[in-house]
Write an enzyme that holds these catalytic residues in place. Structure first.
Site, PDB file in Angstrom:
ATOM      1  N   SER A 232       0.832  -1.219   0.000  1.00 61.03           N
ATOM      2  CA  SER A 232       0.000   0.000   0.000  1.00 61.03           C
ATOM      3  C   SER A 232       0.860   1.261   0.000  1.00 61.03           C
ATOM      4  O   SER A 232       0.572   2.209  -0.743  1.00 61.03           O
ATOM      5  CB  SER A 232      -0.977  -0.003   1.183  1.00 61.03           C
ATOM      6  OG  SER A 232      -0.303  -0.231   2.395  1.00 61.03           O
ATOM      7  N   HIS A 262      -1.964  -8.830   2.055  1.00 62.24           N
ATOM      8  CA  HIS A 262      -1.616  -7.578   2.753  1.00 62.24           C
ATOM      9  C   HIS A 262      -2.730  -7.287   3.764  1.00 62.24           C
ATOM     10  O   HIS A 262      -2.960  -8.089   4.666  1.00 62.24           O
ATOM     11  CB  HIS A 262      -1.412  -6.491   1.696  1.00 62.24           C
ATOM     12  CG  HIS A 262      -0.797  -5.220   2.178  1.00 62.24           C
ATOM     13  ND1 HIS A 262      -0.096  -5.111   3.337  1.00 62.24           N
ATOM     14  CD2 HIS A 262      -0.799  -3.957   1.638  1.00 62.24           C
ATOM     15  CE1 HIS A 262       0.330  -3.865   3.505  1.00 62.24           C
ATOM     16  NE2 HIS A 262      -0.100  -3.147   2.485  1.00 62.24           N
ATOM     17  N   HIS A 308       5.669 -13.300   7.962  1.00 63.80           N
ATOM     18  CA  HIS A 308       5.805 -11.907   7.499  1.00 63.80           C
ATOM     19  C   HIS A 308       6.870 -11.832   6.420  1.00 63.80           C
ATOM     20  O   HIS A 308       7.844 -12.588   6.452  1.00 63.80           O
ATOM     21  CB  HIS A 308       6.179 -10.973   8.655  1.00 63.80           C
ATOM     22  CG  HIS A 308       5.831  -9.549   8.361  1.00 63.80           C
ATOM     23  ND1 HIS A 308       6.693  -8.704   7.725  1.00 63.80           N
ATOM     24  CD2 HIS A 308       4.694  -8.846   8.585  1.00 63.80           C
ATOM     25  CE1 HIS A 308       6.108  -7.530   7.580  1.00 63.80           C
ATOM     26  NE2 HIS A 308       4.893  -7.590   8.085  1.00 63.80           N
ATOM     27  N   ARG A 317       3.373  -5.289  17.122  1.00 60.73           N
ATOM     28  CA  ARG A 317       1.989  -4.798  17.075  1.00 60.73           C
ATOM     29  C   ARG A 317       1.039  -5.908  17.540  1.00 60.73           C
ATOM     30  O   ARG A 317       0.036  -5.658  18.197  1.00 60.73           O
ATOM     31  CB  ARG A 317       1.644  -4.321  15.658  1.00 60.73           C
ATOM     32  CG  ARG A 317       2.544  -3.179  15.190  1.00 60.73           C
ATOM     33  CD  ARG A 317       2.386  -2.888  13.709  1.00 60.73           C
ATOM     34  NE  ARG A 317       2.704  -4.061  12.900  1.00 60.73           N
ATOM     35  CZ  ARG A 317       2.449  -4.165  11.600  1.00 60.73           C
ATOM     36  NH1 ARG A 317       1.874  -3.160  10.958  1.00 60.73           N
ATOM     37  NH2 ARG A 317       2.773  -5.261  10.932  1.00 60.73           N
ATOM     38  N   ASP A 365      -2.076  -9.012  12.305  1.00 57.33           N
ATOM     39  CA  ASP A 365      -3.472  -9.379  12.058  1.00 57.33           C
ATOM     40  C   ASP A 365      -3.982 -10.519  12.936  1.00 57.33           C
ATOM     41  O   ASP A 365      -5.185 -10.786  12.963  1.00 57.33           O
ATOM     42  CB  ASP A 365      -3.649  -9.777  10.582  1.00 57.33           C
ATOM     43  CG  ASP A 365      -3.358  -8.613   9.659  1.00 57.33           C
ATOM     44  OD1 ASP A 365      -3.640  -7.471  10.048  1.00 57.33           O
ATOM     45  OD2 ASP A 365      -2.843  -8.848   8.553  1.00 57.33           O
TER      46      ASP A 365
HETATM   47  N1  CMX Z   1       1.121 -20.356   6.610  1.00 61.75           N
HETATM   48  C1  CMX Z   1       1.567 -21.277   5.711  1.00 61.75           C
HETATM   49  N2  CMX Z   1       2.629 -21.099   4.923  1.00 61.75           N
HETATM   50  C2  CMX Z   1       3.303 -19.975   5.076  1.00 61.75           C
HETATM   51  C3  CMX Z   1       2.958 -18.986   6.011  1.00 61.75           C
HETATM   52  C4  CMX Z   1       1.795 -19.197   6.782  1.00 61.75           C
HETATM   53  N3  CMX Z   1       1.328 -18.301   7.657  1.00 61.75           N
HETATM   54  N4  CMX Z   1       3.818 -17.954   5.920  1.00 61.75           N
HETATM   55  C5  CMX Z   1       4.704 -18.278   4.953  1.00 61.75           C
HETATM   56  N5  CMX Z   1       4.387 -19.505   4.447  1.00 61.75           N
HETATM   57  C6  CMX Z   1       5.009 -20.174   3.328  1.00 61.75           C
HETATM   58  C7  CMX Z   1       4.868 -19.316   2.086  1.00 61.75           C
HETATM   59  O1  CMX Z   1       3.572 -19.465   1.487  1.00 61.75           O
HETATM   60  C8  CMX Z   1       5.999 -19.814   1.218  1.00 61.75           C
HETATM   61  O2  CMX Z   1       5.579 -21.039   0.645  1.00 61.75           O
HETATM   62  P1  CMX Z   1       6.034 -21.434  -0.846  1.00 61.75           P
HETATM   63  O3  CMX Z   1       7.523 -21.585  -0.755  1.00 61.75           O
HETATM   64  O4  CMX Z   1       5.307 -22.708  -1.096  1.00 61.75           O
HETATM   65  O5  CMX Z   1       5.619 -20.313  -1.747  1.00 61.75           O
HETATM   66  C9  CMX Z   1       7.081 -20.122   2.268  1.00 61.75           C
HETATM   67  O6  CMX Z   1       6.403 -20.271   3.525  1.00 61.75           O
HETATM   68  C10 CMX Z   1       8.108 -19.008   2.411  1.00 61.75           C
HETATM   69  O7  CMX Z   1       7.419 -17.795   2.642  1.00 61.75           O
HETATM   70  P2  CMX Z   1       8.113 -16.594   3.425  1.00 61.75           P
HETATM   71  O8  CMX Z   1       9.290 -16.151   2.637  1.00 61.75           O
HETATM   72  O9  CMX Z   1       8.304 -16.952   4.845  1.00 61.75           O
HETATM   73  O10 CMX Z   1       6.958 -15.500   3.406  1.00 61.75           O
HETATM   74  P3  CMX Z   1       6.575 -14.511   2.220  1.00 61.75           P
HETATM   75  O11 CMX Z   1       7.425 -13.302   2.357  1.00 61.75           O
HETATM   76  O12 CMX Z   1       6.561 -15.208   0.902  1.00 61.75           O
HETATM   77  O13 CMX Z   1       5.078 -14.153   2.575  1.00 61.75           O
HETATM   78  C11 CMX Z   1       3.266 -13.573   3.969  1.00 61.75           C
HETATM   79  C12 CMX Z   1       4.750 -13.361   3.682  1.00 61.75           C
HETATM   80  C13 CMX Z   1       2.818 -12.592   5.052  1.00 61.75           C
HETATM   81  C14 CMX Z   1       2.441 -13.282   2.690  1.00 61.75           C
HETATM   82  C15 CMX Z   1       3.073 -15.041   4.430  1.00 61.75           C
HETATM   83  O14 CMX Z   1       3.742 -15.239   5.636  1.00 61.75           O
HETATM   84  C16 CMX Z   1       1.602 -15.392   4.564  1.00 61.75           C
HETATM   85  O15 CMX Z   1       0.963 -15.773   3.569  1.00 61.75           O
HETATM   86  N6  CMX Z   1       1.031 -15.284   5.809  1.00 61.75           N
HETATM   87  C17 CMX Z   1      -0.366 -15.500   6.012  1.00 61.75           C
HETATM   88  C18 CMX Z   1      -1.157 -14.294   5.542  1.00 61.75           C
HETATM   89  C19 CMX Z   1      -0.947 -13.117   6.476  1.00 61.75           C
HETATM   90  O16 CMX Z   1      -0.987 -13.262   7.689  1.00 61.75           O
HETATM   91  N7  CMX Z   1      -0.757 -11.923   5.897  1.00 61.75           N
HETATM   92  C20 CMX Z   1      -0.627 -10.702   6.702  1.00 61.75           C
HETATM   93  C21 CMX Z   1       0.673  -9.988   6.472  1.00 61.75           C
HETATM   94  C22 CMX Z   1       0.771  -8.769   7.348  1.00 61.75           C
HETATM   95  C23 CMX Z   1       0.805  -7.475   6.547  1.00 61.75           C
HETATM   96  O17 CMX Z   1       1.216  -7.451   5.377  1.00 61.75           O
HETATM   97  O18 CMX Z   1       0.428  -6.468   7.106  1.00 61.75           O
END
Ligand code: CMX
Length: 426
Positions: A232, A262, A308, A317, A365
């Site tokens: 954002s 996000h 994250h 947070r 979150d």
């Molecule tokens: N549950 C399951 N798998 C997860 C995970 C979770 N909470 N967090 C990361 N992973 C997985 C990823 O999907 C990725 O899998 P692949 O290799 O199969 O693609 C692997 O672990 C590595 O990911 P990462 O490098 O640790 O995390 P990213 O930077 O790619 O993604 C995020 C970060 C937040 C999108 C991810 O942790 C996620 O999807 N979390 C759940 C959704 C969430 O809580 N989002 C809120 C974010 C907060 C914000 O932006 O404000």
């Protein structure tokens, strides 16, 4: 001229000089290298932006103007906006002035409500929110003064004026969307004697409990900013770098916030907690919860609220929200917060066992929705709007500062896959 504008006027001169001097002295100085993995992975970790409002350190989390966020949780959101912009804590007279400015702009023109009411009933609250912000662009002071030939060094001034008008209105707009979508559509008038957060709590019309007001203020503070590289903030900055007005910029930023990876994770988190509640009809045992989480992972879904892109520790947070819940909610009486509490014990172990996520700890979150739910704000489709109201403060501050410093158009280089392969010798 308000005290804030006077202060910013002095600072803007420094920013421009500093930026000019750095560009001149270091135009060719290397500050990092880019790997193909970073290019293919969403520009992850490339040091490519300057953002002075806040920073996010992987080992610690958010600092606003170099102050850890956990030291700011009892501040008013107005104080945070001042701090984001100026880098200084405001005096009480300065906070009062800003509060009064927001209150002066709390009246929302009728055409905004007409547009909202004309939207299809099944529009997502974020679509309504982004549209309501965008439609006010016709009033932009920036656009008018730009068209009249305002000089480059002063372009930030009407941008700040627009930001204050937008922030003055934004809580009322969000509350109106909530009441239109989930209540009887009647609006609750703001009370000019209240602070910005208390007014927002009042206009939502969800709870008279002073703890709810306290939560809303803290919610606004905790979500206010998260440096410049998140979807954002970067979107808002990119749009603003084309000298678009604040309404275009914030509306675009909100569209990015609306994505499930996000801001929308906010809503998905509570949906996940509710799914657990429906499934077990209460708080499950740790063993049952573990199995439930594994079933979800095995079906290819992520665990919302955990992990994250940048942080490698528990999000401070989350810590603030969780501590608020622990201090104010009895988990034996509130199974929703009880499930959040149980997930906190179980999920890091499950994700560690799975071995994929780089961070297995909760993010912002994971707990926020359960607290809103506790006080009666149960419609989780609305939670990303709550996030957006707060984040508008940080993005407004970022784009005003960028314009004050005279930052250029954001325009990285795009490569075709064949061009990338050629660079890689692949
Ligand atoms: N549950 C399951 N798998 C997860 C995970 C979770 N909470 N967090 C990361 N992973 C997985 C990823 O999907 C990725 O899998 P692949 O290799 O199969 O693609 C692997 O672990 C590595 O990911 P990462 O490098 O640790 O995390 P990213 O930077 O790619 O993604 C995020 C970060 C937040 C999108 C991810 O942790 C996620 O999807 N979390 C759940 C959704 C969430 O809580 N989002 C809120 C974010 C907060 C914000 O932006 O404000």
């Amino acid at each position: 001229m308000s005290v804030l504008v006077e202060k910013m006027n002095v600072l803007a001169g420094h920013f421009r000089e500093e930026r000019k001097a750095l560009s001149k002295a270091h135009e060719e100085t290397k500050i990092g290298e880019v790997t193909a993995g970073q290019v293919l992975g969403g520009m992850r970790g490339i040091p490519a932006l300057v953002c002075d409002t806040s920073s996010v350190n992987a080992d610690e989390g958010l600092r606003i103007r170099n102050i850890p966020i956990l030291d700011l949780t009892t501040k008013l959101p107005e104080e945070i906006f001042w701090l984001l912009l100026t880098g200084e804590h405001p005096t009480s007279a300065e906070v009062e002035e800003l509060r009064a400015e927001f209150a002066n702009h709390a009246d929302i023109p009728d055409y905004v409500f007409d547009v909202l009411k004309a939207m299809p009933a099944d529009s997502h609250p974020m679509t309504m929110f982004s549209t309501a912000v965008l439609v006010m662009g016709r009033e932009s002071k920036f656009r008018k003064q730009y068209d009249e030939g305002l000089g480059k060094n002063d372009l930030w001034k009407p941008m700040l004026e627009d930001s204050i008008i937008l922030l003055g209105r934004i809580t009322g707009i969000a509350a109106a969307i909530y009441r239109l979508k989930f209540r009887d559509g009647s609006r609750i008038a703001p009370d000019p004697s209240l602070d910005w957060g208390a007014n927002y709590a009042k206009m939502l019309g969800v709870s008279d409990n002073p703890k709810f007001t306290e939560l809303i203020r803290m919610y606004l503070v905790l979500h206010s900013d998260h440096e410049g590289g998140n979807v954002s903030a970067m979107t808002g900055n990119t749009v603003s770098s084309a000298l678009s007005d604040i309404y275009y910029s914030i509306s675009a930023a909100l569209n990015g916030l609306a994505g499930p990876l996000h801001g929308l994770a906010n809503q998905e988190c509570l949906a996940f907690v509710m799914e657990i509640y429906e499934h077990f009809k209460g708080v499950p045992s740790d063993e049952d919860l573990k199995k439930f989480a594994w079933d979800r992972l095995n079906s290819g879904q992520v665990i919302p609220g955990y992990g994250h892109a940048v942080l490698r520790v528990e999000d401070p947070r989350f810590t603030a929200f969780y501590n608020f819940g622990k201090a104010n909610i009895d988990t034996t009486q509130d199974p929703i917060f009880g499930i959040v509490d149980a997930l906190y014990k179980v999920i890091p172990g499950v994700l560690t066992e799975q071995g994929k996520a780089k961070n297995v700890k909760p993010n912002v979150d994971a707990a926020s929705g359960s607290l809103l739910y506790h006080f009666g704000l149960k419609e989780y489709d609305f939670y990303t709007v709550m996030f957006g109201v707060s984040r508008a403060m940080g993005i407004c501050a970022q784009v005003v500062l960028a314009r004050a410093a005279g930052n250029g158009l954001i325009r990285p280089k795009g490569l075709t896959t064949p061009q990338l392969k050629k660079l890689l010798g692949a």
